[in-house]
Scaffold this motif. Structure first.
Motif, short mmCIF file in Angstrom:
data_model
loop_
_atom_site.label_atom_id
_atom_site.label_comp_id
_atom_site.label_asym_id
_atom_site.label_seq_id
_atom_site.Cartn_x
_atom_site.Cartn_y
_atom_site.Cartn_z
N ILE A 1 78.21 -42.53 74.21
CA ILE A 1 76.83 -43.01 74.20
C ILE A 1 76.02 -42.15 75.17
O ILE A 1 76.52 -41.77 76.23
CB ILE A 1 76.74 -44.49 74.62
N VAL A 2 74.80 -41.85 74.80
CA VAL A 2 73.89 -41.15 75.69
C VAL A 2 72.72 -42.08 75.99
O VAL A 2 72.20 -42.78 75.11
CB VAL A 2 73.39 -39.82 75.07
N TYR A 3 72.32 -42.08 77.28
CA TYR A 3 71.22 -42.92 77.74
C TYR A 3 70.08 -42.02 78.22
O TYR A 3 70.09 -41.58 79.38
CB TYR A 3 71.66 -43.83 78.88
N PRO A 4 69.10 -41.69 77.40
CA PRO A 4 67.92 -40.97 77.88
C PRO A 4 66.95 -41.95 78.54
O PRO A 4 66.76 -43.07 78.05
CB PRO A 4 67.32 -40.36 76.60
N SER A 5 66.35 -41.52 79.64
CA SER A 5 65.45 -42.42 80.35
C SER A 5 64.17 -41.70 80.73
O SER A 5 64.17 -40.50 81.01
CB SER A 5 66.13 -42.98 81.61
N SER A 6 63.09 -42.44 80.75
CA SER A 6 61.78 -41.94 81.18
C SER A 6 61.21 -42.91 82.19
O SER A 6 61.92 -43.78 82.72
CB SER A 6 60.84 -41.79 79.98
N ASP A 7 59.91 -42.79 82.47
CA ASP A 7 59.30 -43.67 83.47
C ASP A 7 59.27 -45.13 83.03
O ASP A 7 59.26 -46.04 83.87
CB ASP A 7 57.86 -43.20 83.75
N THR A 8 59.24 -45.36 81.73
CA THR A 8 59.06 -46.73 81.24
C THR A 8 60.05 -47.13 80.16
O THR A 8 59.88 -48.19 79.54
CB THR A 8 57.63 -46.89 80.66
N LYS A 9 61.07 -46.30 79.92
CA LYS A 9 61.95 -46.61 78.80
C LYS A 9 63.34 -46.03 79.03
O LYS A 9 63.48 -44.91 79.52
CB LYS A 9 61.35 -46.06 77.49
N VAL A 10 64.36 -46.83 78.67
CA VAL A 10 65.74 -46.37 78.64
C VAL A 10 66.30 -46.72 77.27
O VAL A 10 66.20 -47.88 76.83
CB VAL A 10 66.61 -47.00 79.74
N SER A 11 66.86 -45.72 76.59
CA SER A 11 67.44 -45.93 75.26
C SER A 11 68.93 -45.67 75.30
O SER A 11 69.45 -45.03 76.21
CB SER A 11 66.78 -45.01 74.22
N ALA A 12 69.62 -46.17 74.29
CA ALA A 12 71.05 -45.91 74.13
C ALA A 12 71.30 -45.46 72.70
O ALA A 12 70.88 -46.14 71.75
CB ALA A 12 71.87 -47.17 74.45
N TRP A 13 71.96 -44.30 72.54
CA TRP A 13 72.23 -43.72 71.22
C TRP A 13 73.70 -43.35 71.12
O TRP A 13 74.30 -42.86 72.09
CB TRP A 13 71.40 -42.45 71.01
N TYR A 14 74.27 -43.58 69.94
CA TYR A 14 75.62 -43.11 69.68
C TYR A 14 75.59 -41.60 69.48
O TYR A 14 74.82 -41.07 68.67
CB TYR A 14 76.20 -43.78 68.43
N LEU A 15 76.44 -40.90 70.23
CA LEU A 15 76.47 -39.43 70.13
C LEU A 15 77.04 -38.95 68.80
O LEU A 15 76.70 -37.86 68.34
CB LEU A 15 77.30 -38.86 71.29
N GLU A 16 77.92 -39.71 68.19
CA GLU A 16 78.58 -39.26 66.97
C GLU A 16 77.77 -39.54 65.72
O GLU A 16 77.98 -38.90 64.68
CB GLU A 16 79.95 -39.93 66.85
#
Length: 1097
Positions: A686-701
């Motif tokens: 899983i990758v967690y990209p984050s910004s000032d107001t948002k954190v997402s979770a995406w499956y890498l595969e």
């Protein structure tokens, strides 16, 4: 082969509206791939539209087309011209990696330009030289955007190159086999070729032809058969017919025919000289470059006594004073050899070499394609239409050529070049390019049938280094080192090309390891004019670039065992631009290493990304796609994959093996801030990209969204972290609010306010994954440990915390603020790891970044002084700890002794903001510099004792580098004599005035000190009490520079615009220096003398 053509165009039409792979034609040498490529390029406009743009390159047909750099540059220029786009910047055209990035972006631009289709044909990619990583195919656009098609051809005779291509383009459907011709197609080819020559075969001769090729075969073999069949008469009986079944047999037959007509010696020597010249492709165990020109070959044959003896055994001499190869002999032989020789451009000359692309002809052998290519609209349109459409100008020649298997050239080598003969065939070319027998120098020739020796002028062309002030002799520069080396004339090679004073050179090698890198370069520059042939080296650097000189030394070090050769080669490598670069307007924004340290990924302000192999420092891939600044990159999967986030609001997951994007995740909420942090959980992929107001979770595969967490715009998140083992995501807002979240569901667990920070704002953070904690730096210097339960103050720094980082094992913490950087053990670190005493590493400017080695013994920091400072954990000798130098010089320090400085690495030319450390290799980068710096941090402390030379520019070295003479900035009236062997100060000399420059006459044991008063003090190194004085001229101006010639017989002293030249006369007990012998002014208005040299003559 219409079926093959139809299949390829069907695939092109299928791919025209979508992203697709490069198409590849493959087959054995001589199967007709080049003809197929040319025919396809002719049919593009009929099949894809009249506005289609065609770019075609026949690689390996010239010196420039044999290296990947030149075709890439020309293709970029041609496409820009065809689509009315701005050409690549001048700096982009210098480096191959820059061209690869430019081309990938250019193809994307062309794809979005309009309705025009671009088709690029690259024939015979295996003919490229392996330099610049051409055979790794990182330059190949493996994913072509819509309306852009790349078609290449490759011979299966190079299995390693083909395997590398299959690695770059693994899709089986991208490959098209150019197989053998059928019997029917072979009959049609031969019949068409014979008809073009107004000939035809009898039934018996047709039967013999069918018997020779019962099941068809390669196109080249039918071409060979045609050349035999055209010699047959209608009455030639079948028993007299000969058709070669292989290219080698055909070459043997041609050689036998030539020997019968022209003599064995002449044919053997001509073919031997061509096979021994430096043609630009690699065959068996020898490397060739360019071939020989018609004039060069005639001159070398005129120096060949064996050839002249055979010729004049049957022919009378036309002159007793001039002796040359009779022109008619060469003209007849050249005519009969026409089919096995080709012309190519190199070094400004037209050179003869074996037909790397074999058999030039005026009619095609393309099966049942008609009319012939020689009269096709494609070829005829090149000269007429290229003024209208630059895309229709693929090459300067209208000849179509076919590939000759490399075994043909090997056959010539086996037939004519035994080991002894190879040495002999290099001997006369070495004589010729050295110019021994030019300018009227007569060469003796013994003619057995005359029983006497004739001494005559061979009238060969002279070979100066420079033809004029601006035109260098490129042929001599290219060929002479090679032929001297292969002829075994090593002493001449050392004398004329590599250097002169080899007896004294060993001292340089013995003591060079005792000096710092800056001093090693200075040593080389200081003594190279006395020890090396700078006429040759400087000429070749000016004419061909420093890399060509490095290549010469590399070639020689393979055959000559000499450590000094390798030392000079290394110095030359340091002098040339050392690393390729990412050229963007503002520089590099992010770098990341794989866990095994094999790969480095770098991103830049314009969205460019490059992948480097850290073992060999070669670029593997250019990763196009991002259209704005790359903010962060993470490498995972043991270096097989990476994920990147950029200011274009996209997240891209890359396959680093193929260099392709696996998934592209585009954020549609462009009004929000793009992601600026990435956290990869490899365990759950899983990758967690984050910004000032948002954190997402995406499956890498699968690139599937798992959840998304949104924050408050009024209290933006300044730091975020994902802790894999504890399934926790922590965010810290600008107001100090700590929020832990469930990393599986995205649910908020709790909220709390950080205590004791007095309205400080978070500025930087680092994760301690093993403890489930985060260490935060704050705007007022606080350094706090953050956990799900709250925070505790760890350290208070004097200013804003600019970065926080930990070592790989999470045992050492480093944090940088306004000037110092603090190193300490991480609180709660695992047991068994020895503690690190707190250390403040003082810097002159602001510290922006740091990195700690895997063994925790080296920490490297980047400071505002545009330098990188390296600190060693471990004790050093006491002589290393004496602080003689300011921050710009190199010294070794120990973290166990409060962080002692070991080295300062200058050369980035910009603020160092990014660092990566791989074993003992350091990579540095800057947001404001468009390149990467690569440094070797290996030190041998048993042999190396650093001379504490300050960066004042006032220093001198003895020839053997036993002693270093320098002044200190705090006391410029004293000269320190440093013993480099013992690593200690030997003596100090008082001059009573500021020293401006120093010069050493080692043979005479004199040290000259130029003072600000204009006086030059002369110290005897044998007796410190003996001091002589050279008074200044009337102007009383400071001494700017001094120089001594190699023999130490003359001293030159430079003032602003005045030079005094004095003789040094050896006497006992010490030399005598008399009044100036010459005095002259430079007469350059407004220009002051900064440096000078006294030449040997």
């Amino acid at each position: 082969r219409q079926n093959l053509s139809d299949s390829i165009f069907h695939r092109i039409r299928q791919n025209n509206d979508k992203t697709h792979t490069t198409l590849i034609l493959y087959g054995p040498p001589g199967c007709g791939k080049t003809a197929v490529m040319c025919k396809l390029s002719e049919q593009v406009q009929a099949g894809l539209g009249q506005d289609s743009v065609v770019v075609i390159r026949l690689l390996g047909t010239s010196q420039l087309s044999s290296t990947i750099h030149s075709p890439l540059r020309d293709i970029c220029l041609q496409v820009c011209l065809a689509f009315d786009l701005p050409p690549p910047p001048s700096q982009t055209k210098q480096a191959c990696s820059d061209l690869v990035l430019f081309l990938s972006k250019l193809l994307l631009t062309v794809s979005h330009c309009g309705t025009q289709t671009l088709v690029v044909f690259l024939d015979s990619v295996e003919r490229l030289l392996p330099s610049d990583g051409a055979h790794r195919f990182y330059w190949l656009p493996t994913d072509c955007p819509p309306k852009v098609h790349v078609i290449i051809s490759i011979a299966t005779a190079e299995p390693d190159t083909l395997k590398a291509l299959q690695h770059a383009v693994p899709e089986a459907e991208a490959y098209f086999d150019v197989g053998p011709l059928s019997c029917e197609e072979a009959d049609e080819i031969l019949e068409m070729l014979l008809a073009s020559d107004r000939q035809r075969l009898s039934p018996a001769q047709w039967a013999y032809f069918h018997q020779s090729f019962p099941s068809g075969g390669q196109t080249l073999l039918f071409k060979l058969a045609f050349h035999e069949a055209r010699k047959w008469a209608s009455y030639t009986s079948p028993s007299e017919l000969v058709i070669a079944s292989t290219a080698q047999d055909a070459m043997h037959h041609l050689c036998e025919t030539l020997e019968k007509s022209h003599g064995t010696v002449l044919v053997a020597h001509v073919l031997g000289y061509i096979a021994s010249s430096r043609i630009s492709f690699h065959i068996s165990h020898f490397t060739c470059r360019n071939g020989l020109s018609d004039t060069e070959l005639k001159d070398i044959l005129s120096l060949d006594d064996e050839v002249l003896s055979e010729i004049h055994h049957c022919h009378l001499l036309s002159s007793k004073t001039i002796l040359r190869l009779p022109p008619l002999h060469w003209a007849r032989l050249r005519s009969d050899m026409g089919e096995c020789l080709a012309e190519r451009k190199a070094d400004g000359f037209t050179l003869l070499c074996f037909a790397h692309r074999y058999f030039l002809w005026d009619v095609p052998i393309l099966g049942f394609w008609a009319p012939c290519l020689a009269s096709s609209p494609f070829l005829n349109s090149i000269s007429a239409e290229n003024r209208k459409n630059p895309a229709l100008a693929p090459c300067s020649s209208t000849s179509i050529t076919f590939s000759l298997p490399r075994q043909v050239v090997e056959m010539v080598q086996i037939r004519y070049l035994s080991k002894q003969d190879q040495i002999k065939t290099h001997f006369l070319p070495a004589d010729f390019f050295k110019g021994i027998w030019s300018w009227g120098m007569k060469k003796p020739l013994t003619l057995p049938h005359l029983s006497r020796t004739l001494t005559a002028d061979r009238k060969v062309a002279p070979q100066p280094l420079w033809f004029s002030d601006t035109v260098a002799n490129l042929r001599k520069l290219s060929e002479l080192p090679f032929h001297l080396l292969k002829a075994g004339r090593i002493e001449e090679l050392k004398q004329d090309v590599l250097g002169k004073d080899w007896a004294r050179g060993g001292a340089l090698q013995r003591h060079a390891s005792c000096l710092q890198p800056q001093v090693r370069i200075t040593t080389f520059l200081h003594s190279i004019n006395n020890r090396w042939n700078m006429n040759w080296i400087s000429c070749k650097i000016i004419a061909s670039g420093i890399e060509s000189v490095v290549d010469d030394f590399a070639m020689c070090t393979e055959c000559i065992s000499c450590p000094e050769l390798r030392l000079v080669q290394d110095i030359l490598l340091l002098l040339k631009p050392a690393v390729s670069s990412i050229h963007s307007p503002e520089g590099v924004t992010v770098i990341a290493l794989s866990s095994d340290y094999q790969l480095l990924v770098a991103g830049s302000h314009d969205g460019s990304m490059l992948v480097w192999n850290m073992e060999v420092f070669e670029m593997l891939h250019a990763l196009p796609g991002h259209s704005a600044e790359v903010r962060c990159v993470k490498v995972f999967g043991k270096g097989t994959c990476a994920v990147s986030a950029a200011m274009d609001h996209s997240l891209r997951i890359w396959n680093l093996i193929s260099g392709r994007a696996k998934f592209i995740i585009q954020d549609t909420h462009i009004e929000e801030q793009p992601s600026h942090h990435l956290h990869v959980d490899e365990r759950h992929m899983i990758v967690y990209p984050s910004s000032d107001t948002k954190v997402s979770a995406w499956y890498l595969e699968t690139a599937e969204l798992i959840f998304q967490i949104s924050g408050e715009a009024s209290d933006a998140w300044m730091c975020s972290a994902a802790f894999s083992p504890r399934l926790v995501i922590m965010t810290v807002s600008e107001g100090g609010t700590l929020s832990p979240w469930n990393s599986n569901t995205g649910e908020l667990r709790s909220k709390c306010q950080l205590s004791g920070l007095q309205e400080e704002t978070p500025t930087s953070s680092v994760l301690i994954q093993k403890q489930g904690k985060m260490i935060l730096g704050f705007s007022e210097g606080s350094l706090s440990v953050i956990s799900s339960d709250g925070n505790s103050l760890l350290e208070k720094l004097p200013g804003r915390v600019r970065f926080v980082m930990v070592s790989e094992d999470e045992s050492i913490l480093a944090a940088g603020s306004t000037a110092p950087i603090v190193c300490a053990s991480v609180p709660g670190k695992p047991k068994g790891i020895p503690p690190v005493p707190p250390a403040d590493l003082k810097h002159e400017g602001v510290v922006h970044t740091a990195v700690i080695s895997a063994g925790n013994n080296i920490i490297v920091t980047g400071s505002q002084a545009a330098s990188i400072q390296s600190h060693l954990r471990g004790r050093t000798s006491s002589s290393d700890t004496d602080d003689f130098s300011p921050a710009n010089f190199s010294q070794v320090w120990s973290l166990l002794d409060q962080g002692l400085l070991t080295d300062t690495l200058d050369g980035m030319g910009a603020l160092v903001t990014l660092l990566a450390l791989c074993d003992c290799t350091l990579v540095s980068a800057s947001h404001s510099a468009p390149y990467l710096g690569v440094w070797n941090l290996i030190y041998n402390h048993r042999q190396k004792t650093l001379a504490p030379v300050p960066n004042t520019g006032c220093a001198a070295l003895s020839h053997g580098v036993n002693y270093v003479y320098f002044t200190q900035p705090e006391d410029t009236q004293k000269v320190i004599i440093w013993n480099a062997t013992e690593g200690e100060v030997r003596d100090t000399l008082d001059t009573s005035a500021q020293v401006r420059c120093l010069e050493v006459a080692e043979q005479n044991q004199l040290l000259f000190t130029g003072l600000v008063s204009g006086t030059v003090l002369v110290f005897s190194l044998n007796s410190r009490q003996d001091v002589a004085c050279i008074p200044p001229p009337e102007s009383q101006k400071p001494v700017n520079n001094m120089a001594i010639n190699k023999q130490e017989k003359q001293l030159a002293i430079a003032y602003d615009d005045l030079v005094l030249v004095l003789d040094i006369m050896p006497t006992d007990p010490c030399p005598v220096i008399d009044r100036p012998t010459y005095t002259f002014k430079t007469q350059i208005p407004g220009s002051l003398i900064s440096s000078m040299a006294v030449l040997a003559d």
